[in-house]
Design a protein around this motif. Structure first.
Motif, PDB file in Angstrom:
ATOM      1  N   ALA A  35      -7.041  14.562   0.914  1.00  0.00           N
ATOM      2  CA  ALA A  35      -7.973  13.602   0.330  1.00  0.00           C
ATOM      3  C   ALA A  35      -7.721  12.173   0.817  1.00  0.00           C
ATOM      4  N   HIS A  36      -6.479  11.872   1.188  1.00  0.00           N
ATOM      5  CA  HIS A  36      -6.095  10.508   1.578  1.00  0.00           C
ATOM      6  C   HIS A  36      -5.249  10.542   2.859  1.00  0.00           C
ATOM      7  N   PRO A  37      -5.800  11.024   3.958  1.00  0.00           N
ATOM      8  CA  PRO A  37      -4.967  11.210   5.154  1.00  0.00           C
ATOM      9  C   PRO A  37      -4.326   9.927   5.683  1.00  0.00           C
ATOM     10  N   HIS A  38      -5.008   8.804   5.584  1.00  0.00           N
ATOM     11  CA  HIS A  38      -4.426   7.563   6.110  1.00  0.00           C
ATOM     12  C   HIS A  38      -3.327   7.023   5.200  1.00  0.00           C
ATOM     13  N   LEU A  39      -3.491   7.167   3.910  1.00  0.00           N
ATOM     14  CA  LEU A  39      -2.419   6.778   2.988  1.00  0.00           C
ATOM     15  C   LEU A  39      -1.222   7.699   3.160  1.00  0.00           C
ATOM     16  N   TYR A  40      -1.498   8.982   3.323  1.00  0.00           N
ATOM     17  CA  TYR A  40      -0.415   9.943   3.531  1.00  0.00           C
ATOM     18  C   TYR A  40       0.352   9.594   4.804  1.00  0.00           C
ATOM     19  N   ALA A  41      -0.368   9.289   5.873  1.00  0.00           N
ATOM     20  CA  ALA A  41       0.284   8.927   7.130  1.00  0.00           C
ATOM     21  C   ALA A  41       1.138   7.678   6.948  1.00  0.00           C
ATOM     22  N   LEU A  42       0.663   6.744   6.151  1.00  0.00           N
ATOM     23  CA  LEU A  42       1.429   5.530   5.886  1.00  0.00           C
ATOM     24  C   LEU A  42       2.727   5.862   5.148  1.00  0.00           C
ATOM     25  N   LEU A  43       2.648   6.791   4.199  1.00  0.00           N
ATOM     26  CA  LEU A  43       3.843   7.179   3.438  1.00  0.00           C
ATOM     27  C   LEU A  43       4.959   7.700   4.333  1.00  0.00           C
ATOM     28  N   LEU A  44       4.594   8.436   5.353  1.00  0.00           N
ATOM     29  CA  LEU A  44       5.603   9.104   6.184  1.00  0.00           C
ATOM     30  C   LEU A  44       5.593   8.599   7.615  1.00  0.00           C
ATOM     31  N   ASP A  45       5.198   7.356   7.798  1.00  0.00           N
ATOM     32  CA  ASP A  45       5.140   6.736   9.117  1.00  0.00           C
ATOM     33  C   ASP A  45       6.561   6.538   9.648  1.00  0.00           C
ATOM     34  N   LEU A  48       0.838  -1.208   0.000  1.00  0.00           N
ATOM     35  CA  LEU A  48       0.000   0.000   0.000  1.00  0.00           C
ATOM     36  C   LEU A  48       0.868   1.250   0.000  1.00  0.00           C
ATOM     37  N   ASN A  49       1.950   1.232   0.751  1.00  0.00           N
ATOM     38  CA  ASN A  49       2.881   2.360   0.783  1.00  0.00           C
ATOM     39  C   ASN A  49       3.453   2.604  -0.611  1.00  0.00           C
ATOM     40  N   ASP A  50       3.871   1.540  -1.270  1.00  0.00           N
ATOM     41  CA  ASP A  50       4.426   1.673  -2.622  1.00  0.00           C
ATOM     42  C   ASP A  50       3.381   2.225  -3.590  1.00  0.00           C
ATOM     43  N   ASP A  51       2.152   1.732  -3.494  1.00  0.00           N
ATOM     44  CA  ASP A  51       1.075   2.229  -4.366  1.00  0.00           C
ATOM     45  C   ASP A  51       0.819   3.710  -4.107  1.00  0.00           C
ATOM     46  N   ALA A  52       0.797   4.102  -2.836  1.00  0.00           N
ATOM     47  CA  ALA A  52       0.560   5.507  -2.500  1.00  0.00           C
ATOM     48  C   ALA A  52       1.698   6.382  -3.010  1.00  0.00           C
ATOM     49  N   ALA A  53       2.923   5.915  -2.891  1.00  0.00           N
ATOM     50  CA  ALA A  53       4.072   6.687  -3.385  1.00  0.00           C
ATOM     51  C   ALA A  53       3.985   6.876  -4.896  1.00  0.00           C
ATOM     52  N   ARG A  54       3.610   5.820  -5.604  1.00  0.00           N
ATOM     53  CA  ARG A  54       3.450   5.942  -7.070  1.00  0.00           C
ATOM     54  C   ARG A  54       2.317   6.914  -7.409  1.00  0.00           C
ATOM     55  N   GLU A  55       1.231   6.812  -6.667  1.00  0.00           N
ATOM     56  CA  GLU A  55       0.077   7.673  -6.922  1.00  0.00           C
ATOM     57  C   GLU A  55       0.409   9.142  -6.625  1.00  0.00           C
ATOM     58  N   LEU A  56       1.077   9.405  -5.508  1.00  0.00           N
ATOM     59  CA  LEU A  56       1.445  10.782  -5.178  1.00  0.00           C
ATOM     60  C   LEU A  56       2.438  11.320  -6.197  1.00  0.00           C
ATOM     61  N   LEU A  79      -3.772  18.583   9.046  1.00  0.00           N
ATOM     62  CA  LEU A  79      -4.516  17.339   9.277  1.00  0.00           C
ATOM     63  C   LEU A  79      -4.833  17.140  10.756  1.00  0.00           C
ATOM     64  N   GLY A  80      -3.958  17.641  11.621  1.00  0.00           N
ATOM     65  CA  GLY A  80      -4.172  17.516  13.057  1.00  0.00           C
ATOM     66  C   GLY A  80      -5.120  18.561  13.627  1.00  0.00           C
ATOM     67  N   GLY A  81      -5.641  19.440  12.779  1.00  0.00           N
ATOM     68  CA  GLY A  81      -6.578  20.463  13.233  1.00  0.00           C
ATOM     69  C   GLY A  81      -5.932  21.562  14.064  1.00  0.00           C
TER      70      GLY A  81
END
Length: 184
Positions: A96-106, A58-66, A157-159
């Motif tokens: 738009a994708h906060p959980h994918l974004y968080a995964l990218l930079l976890d 999922l991280n790899d997919d998100a990186a490609r998508e971003l 994202l953290g408000g």
């Protein structure tokens, strides 16, 4: 449980993404994923050895998508306008994708300089920043840009800006950063 239609890594990853985006990393576990796919949990392990392997996919997919999103934003623009467009696209992707974004930079998933989608994402930003500064491989300037983008995005994202928002701080900070890159 009936034998599911051909279970593929892509089908598993697509459903895993639905669970992740719907409820964050805690919602992504193999048993609920298998249930959503109409499969047994053990059938998932034929394609992904464990949850960590699925998160890596999922991280790899998100990186490609971003990366594709950033490239599309900058396409056809001069370097400076392209960098500003990429920055806005980066922020929009994270919103738009906060959980994918968080995964990218976890921080639990340390970055490595190994070839792959994350390195390709970095190189896309590096190329754009270097085009603005006129310095080949301008890592220092790229770190500055990425740190600003990531910091602002996490605050947003953290408000942390409260109900009034950032009062144009993203735009102003970005423009000041680009001016600074041009001056150095």
């Amino acid at each position: 449980m009936p034998y599911p239609a051909k279970l593929t890594p892509d089908a598993i990853a697509a459903q895993a993404r639905v669970l992740l985006e719907g409820g964050g990393p805690d919602a992504l576990n193999m048993r609920p994923l298998a249930e959503a796919l109409g499969a047994s949990p053990s059938s998932l392990y034929r394609h992904y050895g464990d949850r960590a392997a699925l998160l890596t996919a999922l991280n790899d997919d998100a990186a490609r998508e971003l990366r594709a999103t950033l490239e599309a934003a900058a396409r056809g623009l001069d370097p400076q306008a392209g960098l500003l467009a990429m920055a806005r696209a980066y922020h929009a992707y994270a919103r738009a994708h906060p959980h994918l974004y968080a995964l990218l930079l976890d921080p639990a998933r340390p970055y490595t300089a190994a070839p792959g989608p994350m390195k390709d994402l970095w190189n896309t930003v590096l190329g754009q920043v270097s085009a603005v500064t006129g310095q080949p491989d301008d890592t220092g300037a790229t770190v500055a840009v990425w740190a600003f983008l990531h910091g602002h995005t996490l605050l947003f994202l953290g408000g942390q800006f409260g109900p009034s928002g950032d009062q144009g701080g993203f735009r102003r900070g970005l423009e000041a950063l680009v001016r600074g890159l041009l001056a150095s």
